[in-house]
Scaffold this active site. Structure first.
Site: not given
Lengths: 489, 62
Positions: A10, A85, A87, A94, A147, A149, A231, A233
């Site tokens: 992401e 989106y 943020d 993402s 990031h 995941n 998960r 992160h």
């Protein structure tokens, strides 16, 4: 056997409205996301607690009353299964859940094309010139994240994850960094360092992502069945322009976590002070600085990574059949070996080495001081996602970067979802039933099929909803109502 | 044996003088390539670097 390492990235992009530095970045980011011209559905993104999903072929559905506090915030799901989106004050992409690190690197690259298309469309719609940057710092003490995941088993003791991952994350910086001119956040002065992010890490373990950033982030939001999954992160990585480097970052980390789950790693090498070591590794482009180990002794980041390579190549050879892991080990071996013997040769592989070569070229040719604005401009512009402006792309177009994907493959990843994870179901629904899809989350989709209640399809298993399980159903469904009827059956 | 290992062992078998010549030629090619690259980048580089860097301000994210 370790659970399959479903993974994804992401990325928040830096945003600049040309000629209007006062322009509200949240508004500009909304403009970018809203303008994206590709196939997508603007949806609500729901955060509600999941009820246990009934899993018939991985799916059930139940009725669902929908109130989303973030409903007003622009949010969309793309036909490739990604989320696009706003943020905070950045546009964020993402990537869809991927089956392996090669695919995850591909879908991350597709995100650059999505962002560029969105920026161009936003420019046309607004009459402004908006530039986007896939980097992580403005050079003035503000950082934004890239990031990663990774799916983990709930059974893996989190204390073990912390111990092994701590040392791994700090030392992998030598091949994950995107390079940065100067330092930030009160760290010692340095002309050039390996990573964009290291200066910002101030804690070993924690929940924060925006201040007092921890090396190991403990956010426990599995986006899947919480009784089975966790998960991990990861917030310490840099955004990478280099495909090979992204593959290395994602692949080595996934492999380390799989080996950890299988109990295949010897005792970890604990660092005496991981937070100090984090910036020290990043500031040491010569890769010679020894890091103190807990309990005495020291080792360089390169030595520690070489140790991990030895452990994990044995593990991969023994436990993993997929050729993607052999490819990963080859790249990792080549990279560590050249980092030791001939760093300059990695200018075609690692962002930080390519950027360093470029910037040092300017320093020498033009006799520039390291404080010259031109060098910081080069640093930022390396990450511009406009192919005409972005310096990474300029180097790449001259054949200066080894690539993993041709442009047709990247283009297909912009429009088509991965086929081996639940992202397939999400992406296909965006393409097939855009008018019926009203809300989404990583682990559910909500449909309006014209009945009294909305219908929610939980997707608590990241590997279900793949083409093998639901491809035929999606091909044959007349509409969303028909699809839900067959899914529920 | 990987390609890299093969090429290393080949290098080791060559006389030292030959190696030195080869590496000089290589680095000259590298430098020419870098000069070309810088020339190309001059064409696309932000015209007013100082202004660009000053205005490159981001909100923290994540």
């Amino acid at each position: 056997m370790a659970i399959h390492k479903v993974l994804g990235t992401e990325t928040e992009y830096g945003i600049v409205v040309r000629g209007d530095p006062g322009f509200n970045p949240a508004v500009a980011s909304s403009l970018v996301v809203n303008s994206y011209p590709g196939e997508r559905v603007k949806v609500r993104w729901s955060y509600e607690e999941e009820s246990p999903g009934r899993d018939a072929r991985g799916f059930g559905h139940d009725t669902y009353g929908l109130i989303d506090p973030e409903g007003a915030v622009v949010n969309s799901v793309l036909a490739n299964g990604a989320r696009l989106y706003v943020d905070h004050a950045h546009p964020e992409y993402s990537a869809p859940e991927s089956y392996d690190p090669l695919e995850a690197a591909l879908y991350d690259k597709a995100g650059e094309r999505v962002m560029h298309a969105a920026a161009v469309a936003a420019g046309e719609a607004s009459g402004r010139h908006i530039s986007l940057y896939k980097n992580n710092s403005d050079g003035k003490g503000n950082s934004y994240g890239a990031h990663e995941n990774y799916l983990l088993s709930r059974e893996t003791p989190f204390g073990d994850v912390i111990r092994y991952a701590m040392t791994f994350m700090v030392t992998r910086q030598i091949f994950t960094g995107a390079g940065k001119v100067g330092k930030e956040n009160d760290r010692p002065e340095v002309d050039y360092q390996i990573t964009q992010r290291a200066d910002f890490f101030e804690e070993q373990v924690g929940l924060e992502t925006t201040l007092k950033r921890p090396i190991i982030n403990t956010r426990d939001e599995p986006h899947g069945d919480p009784s089975q999954y966790r998960r991990l992160h990861v917030i310490i990585g840099d955004a990478n322009m280099s495909e090979v480097q992204n593959f290395l970052k994602l692949g080595t980390t996934a492999l380390m976590l799989a080996a950890l789950e299988d109990g295949a790693l010897p005792d970890p090498l604990d660092l005496e002070d991981p937070v100090e070591a984090c910036w020290q590794v990043s500031h040491d482009t010569g890769l010679a600085r020894p890091i103190k180990l807990d309990g005495g002794g020291s080792a360089t980041a390169l030595e520690i990574q070489t140790r991990y390579l030895e452990w994990l190549s044995k593990y991969a050879e023994k436990e993993l059949d997929d050729p993607v892991w052999a490819q990963l080990i080859d790249e990792w071996e080549r990279t560590l070996s050249l980092l030791e013997t001939d760093q300059g040769k990695l200018a075609d592989t690692l962002d930080w080495v390519a950027k360093q070569r470029l910037i040092e070229g300017y320093v020498q040719r033009d006799g520039l001081q390291w404080s010259d604005s031109k060098l910081k401009a080069l640093d930022h512009q390396y990450h511009d996602v406009d192919p005409a402006k972005g310096l990474h792309y300029r180097i790449e177009s001259r054949g200066g970067f080894r690539r993993l994907f041709d442009e047709a493959t990247v283009g297909a990843a912009v429009t088509d979802p991965p086929t081996r994870t639940r992202a397939y179901f999400r992406g296909r629904c965006v393409s097939e039933f855009p008018n019926s899809l009203v809300a989404a989350n990583w682990d559910s989709l909500v449909f309006d099929v014209g009945e009294a209640h909305l219908k929610r399809v939980p997707m608590m298993e990241p590997l279900r909803g793949d083409a093998a399980r639901v491809g035929d159903l999606l091909d044959e469904a007349d509409d969303a109502a028909d699809l839900l009827k067959h899914l529920g059956g | 044996m990987s390609d890299r290992e093969r090429s290393q062992s080949r290098d080791r078998e060559q006389p030292e003088a030959e190696e030195a010549v080869e590496s000089t030629v290589e680095s000259e090619t590298d430098l020419e390539e870098l000069d070309d690259l810088l020339d190309e980048i001059d064409e696309v580089l932000e015209e007013n670097a100082e202004e660009f860097v000053k205005n490159y301000v981001q909100k923290g994210g994540e």
